[in-house]
Design a protein around this motif. Structure first.
Motif, PDB file in Angstrom:
ATOM      1  N   ARG A   1      44.842   0.930 -10.801  1.00  0.00           N
ATOM      2  CA  ARG A   1      45.048  -0.481 -11.147  1.00  0.00           C
ATOM      3  C   ARG A   1      45.994  -1.129 -10.128  1.00  0.00           C
TER       4      ARG A   1
ATOM      5  N   ARG B   1      38.167  -0.301 -13.137  1.00  0.00           N
ATOM      6  CA  ARG B   1      39.417   0.350 -13.540  1.00  0.00           C
ATOM      7  C   ARG B   1      40.646  -0.420 -13.058  1.00  0.00           C
ATOM      8  N   GLY B   2      40.401  -1.595 -12.483  1.00  0.00           N
ATOM      9  CA  GLY B   2      41.520  -2.454 -12.119  1.00  0.00           C
ATOM     10  C   GLY B   2      41.885  -2.454 -10.658  1.00  0.00           C
TER      11      GLY B   2
ATOM     12  N   LYS C   1      34.270 -10.266  -9.252  1.00  0.00           N
ATOM     13  CA  LYS C   1      35.384  -9.324  -9.331  1.00  0.00           C
ATOM     14  C   LYS C   1      35.553  -8.499  -8.053  1.00  0.00           C
TER      15      LYS C   1
END
Length: 519
Positions: A57, A84-85, A116
């Protein structure tokens, strides 16, 4: 640190690119798609990165992705890391429209729409200019690409190799030969290589360790049957197609030695099967009443007429020297001449691929001659018992056990023909084949298999490859069995060996089409 589902690579389990290509296509045949394997591979890369660097993350990750399957693995890894960040950028080395692998296109389709993950296309602002990354991933070129690196690939490997974060290569560093371990100029330098299913030999030999770094092997769910059983992948990966510059003979030359006064069909079936399965030139050494009519009916068969024994031996020596594979035994009869000719073949052709079948096996059982690894024996279960000097119940005997014992006893690769064929090397390594049909239990189908084996082996040898009898015999068994299935589909259970031979080219074409569909 050992990561879950990941193991350290060892040279003992290393394999060739040919092996991996065969197993991937066989996986598709068994029902496990390359898309699924790609998903598992990409996730394994992401899991390994998380295992090595800890919580991802907020970590900055850059993935350099090519247009083939290796690039697809990297794109899947990018998706998992982003979920998962991680802060992920994917730098495409080629224009998205040039993506060659269908599964890579499918995975890239999501990424190009995602908000993203930042996707940087070639020559756009910031391309190949990542800053302060924690992890760099080389997913540019996979195992199927050889030769010098050119832009933009070389530009991408330079940036990857100069990255200050953890450098992770997917399957193999770009530019490293996966079989020889030879690195071309500009090869990517990784700290860790995550290789799929089994390590490629080149990662662990020659310059491989200098560029691969620590080599970890990821289990991607490839079915065990893809390795154990023969399938279309063995045909596609192991039986080469003719190169563009091919000339007559480069596809393999086969010599069939067989026939006698009473047995006419066996050597003809073997010779015809060798021709229709791809051998460029097939010589049939048989009595005149067999050789000439065979050549008239099948003009692609070149007759070598058997005359006086001494003269014939000298003729065979000349032809044996020029061919790439020899078949010995179909229909020869158990005679003194057969015994002398077998001894001559063993003496003068040692090391050459020789397939001993039918009456040749009976004479071999008498002599107990030791052969060599590239010699091939083709008994059914009863003949295997004869070779071992034991009584065998064909309905209860284990083909694998018989094949192992015969191969060890005679120092020759052995296929024991059965409902599930077993192929074993003298070292006890075995493979199985499940194609075929009970209707093939008629005279001549074994001769057809022998011809296909000779043709496939001859093709490899003619093109400078090792004979690889274990896997090539398995491929031939798959094709012959599949040809029998196709013959039954067309004609029902009343088929002959020639019906099987007539379907060999269809079975080969089908196998190659499965390979194309598998990417």
């Amino acid at each position: 640190m050992v990561c879950p589902g990941i193991r350290e690579a060892s040279l003992e389990e290393a394999v060739s690119v040919e092996d991996m290509r065969a197993w991937e296509i066989n996986s598709v045949w068994w029902g496990v798609s390359l898309l699924k394997l790609m998903e598992n591979a990409g996730r394994a890369v992401a899991d390994t990165i998380e295992c090595l660097v800890g919580n991802v993350r907020g970590r900055r990750v850059v993935v350099f992705a090519g247009r083939g399957g290796n690039g697809g693995d990297g794109i899947v890894a990018a998706r998992h890391l982003a979920s998962r960040g991680a802060i992920v950028e994917v730098h495409l080395v080629f224009d998205p429209a040039l993506t060659t692998h269908p599964d890579t296109r499918e995975n890239l389709g999501y990424m190009l729409k995602s908000s993203k993950i930042k996707v940087v296309t070639p020559y756009s602002r910031g391309w190949l200019e990542p800053r302060d990354v924690d992890v760099a991933v080389d997913a540019i070129l996979g195992v199927g690409v050889r030769g010098p690196l050119r832009s933009p690939v070389r530009d991408a490997t330079k940036v990857f190799s100069e990255s200050e974060g953890l450098r992770v290569a997917v399957d193999i560093p770009t530019g490293l030969d996966p079989d020889t371990g030879v690195a071309v100029e500009g090869t990517a330098r990784a700290d860790v290589t995550v290789t799929m299913h089994k390590p490629k030999r080149g990662l662990l030999i020659n310059q491989g360790p200098l560029y691969a770094g620590r080599v970890l092997v990821a289990d991607i769910g490839m079915p065990r049957e893809a390795e154990e059983y023969a399938g279309p992948g063995d045909v596609v990966a192991r039986i080469p197609v003719r190169p563009p510059e091919a000339y007559k003979g480069l596809g393999g030359r086969v010599l069939v030695i067989g026939g006698s006064q009473f047995y006419v069909g066996a050597p003809l079936i073997a010779a015809k099967a060798a021709a229709v399965s791809g051998a460029d030139l097939v010589y049939l050494a048989a009595p005149q009443h067999i050789a000439f009519p065979a050549a008239v009916e099948n003009p692609f068969i070149i007759p070598v007429v058997r005359g006086a024994p001494e003269e014939f031996e000298e003729t065979l020596k000349r032809f044996a020297a020029r061919v790439h594979a020899i078949v010995f035994g179909p229909g020869m009869g158990v005679t003194e001449e057969t015994r002398k000719l077998l001894n001559m073949i063993v003496e003068h052709c040692r090391g050459k691929p020789v397939i001993v079948d039918a009456d040749g096996l009976k004479v071999l059982a008498e002599s107990k001659l030791k052969l060599w690894r590239d010699a091939i024996l083709t008994p059914h279960r009863g003949e295997a018992g004869m070779l071992l000097g034991i009584e065998v119940d064909p309905l209860k005997a284990n083909p694998v056990d018989l094949a192992r014992r015969v191969a060890e006893s005679y120092n020759a690769t052995t296929i024991v023909k059965a409902p599930v064929d077993a192929v074993c090397t003298p070292e006890g390594v075995c493979r199985l084949n499940k194609t075929g049909h009970p209707a093939m239990a008629v005279g001549g189908t074994g001769d057809a298999l022998t011809g296909v084996i000779a043709s496939f082996i001859a093709r490899r040898v003619a093109l400078g490859r090792e004979p690889d009898p274990l896997n090539v015999v398995a491929a031939a068994a798959y094709i012959t069995g599949r040809a029998g299935e196709l013959a039954v589909e067309e004609k029902g259970e009343t088929i002959t060996a020639l019906d099987v031979v007539d379907k060999i080219h269809v079975a080969i074409r089908e196998a190659r089409s499965i390979g194309l569909a598998g990417g």
